[in-house]
Scaffold this motif. Structure first.
Motif, short mmCIF file in Angstrom:
data_model
loop_
_atom_site.label_atom_id
_atom_site.label_comp_id
_atom_site.label_asym_id
_atom_site.label_seq_id
_atom_site.Cartn_x
_atom_site.Cartn_y
_atom_site.Cartn_z
N MET A 25 65.82 88.19 -116.67
CA MET A 25 65.82 87.09 -115.69
C MET A 25 64.77 87.27 -114.62
O MET A 25 64.14 86.30 -114.20
N VAL A 26 64.56 88.47 -114.17
CA VAL A 26 63.53 88.72 -113.15
C VAL A 26 62.15 88.42 -113.72
O VAL A 26 61.33 87.76 -113.07
N ALA A 29 61.78 84.63 -114.17
CA ALA A 29 61.57 83.94 -112.89
C ALA A 29 60.17 84.22 -112.35
O ALA A 29 59.54 83.34 -111.76
N GLY A 32 57.68 82.03 -114.19
CA GLY A 32 57.85 80.61 -113.91
C GLY A 32 58.56 79.85 -114.99
O GLY A 32 58.68 78.62 -114.90
N THR A 33 59.07 80.50 -116.01
CA THR A 33 59.77 79.79 -117.08
C THR A 33 61.23 79.55 -116.74
O THR A 33 61.89 78.77 -117.42
N MET A 34 61.74 80.19 -115.71
CA MET A 34 63.13 80.00 -115.29
C MET A 34 63.11 79.70 -113.79
O MET A 34 62.38 80.34 -113.05
N PRO A 35 63.91 78.73 -113.35
CA PRO A 35 63.96 78.47 -111.91
C PRO A 35 64.53 79.66 -111.15
O PRO A 35 65.36 80.41 -111.68
N LEU A 36 64.09 79.80 -109.93
CA LEU A 36 64.52 80.94 -109.11
C LEU A 36 66.02 80.91 -108.87
O LEU A 36 66.68 81.95 -108.89
N TRP A 37 66.61 79.74 -108.65
CA TRP A 37 68.04 79.66 -108.38
C TRP A 37 68.86 80.14 -109.59
O TRP A 37 69.90 80.76 -109.41
N ALA A 38 68.37 79.84 -110.79
CA ALA A 38 69.08 80.28 -111.99
C ALA A 38 69.00 81.80 -112.14
O ALA A 38 69.96 82.45 -112.54
N ALA A 39 67.84 82.36 -111.82
CA ALA A 39 67.69 83.81 -111.90
C ALA A 39 68.58 84.51 -110.88
O ALA A 39 69.21 85.53 -111.18
N LEU A 40 68.65 83.96 -109.67
CA LEU A 40 69.51 84.56 -108.65
C LEU A 40 70.99 84.44 -109.03
O LEU A 40 71.76 85.38 -108.82
#
Length: 87
Positions: A25-26, A29, A32-40
């Protein structure tokens, strides 16, 4: 296989999975392939899973029976030595 061994193997698998999931996830994120909110949100879930695994492995200590009255240890007699020489 006994229950303790199965429990430890499962907990080690859960810890490894949560750490790998957090690393993926890190990096997702960061690229840029995953939104930051989803990674958090995923990292929060990984921390909760690690906390649950540690709680399972540590367990709760068994309650010690309280003794009523005297303790089971024998009484120790102490003598005061004055002047540095044993009496």
């Amino acid at each position: 296989m006994n229950w303790e061994l199965i429990k430890h193997k499962f907990c080690r698998l859960a810890v490894t999975a949560s750490l790998l999931l957090g690393g993926v996830m890190v990096s997702a994120a960061a690229s840029g392939t995953m939104p930051l909110w989803a990674a958090l949100l995923g990292l929060f879930a990984a921390v909760v899973m690690l906390n649950a695994v540690c709680g399972i492995l540590l367990g709760t200590p068994a309650a010690e029976p309280r003794s009523l009255g005297r303790t089971s240890r024998p009484a120790v007699q102490l003598r005061v030595v004055r002047g540095g020489h044993a009496a």
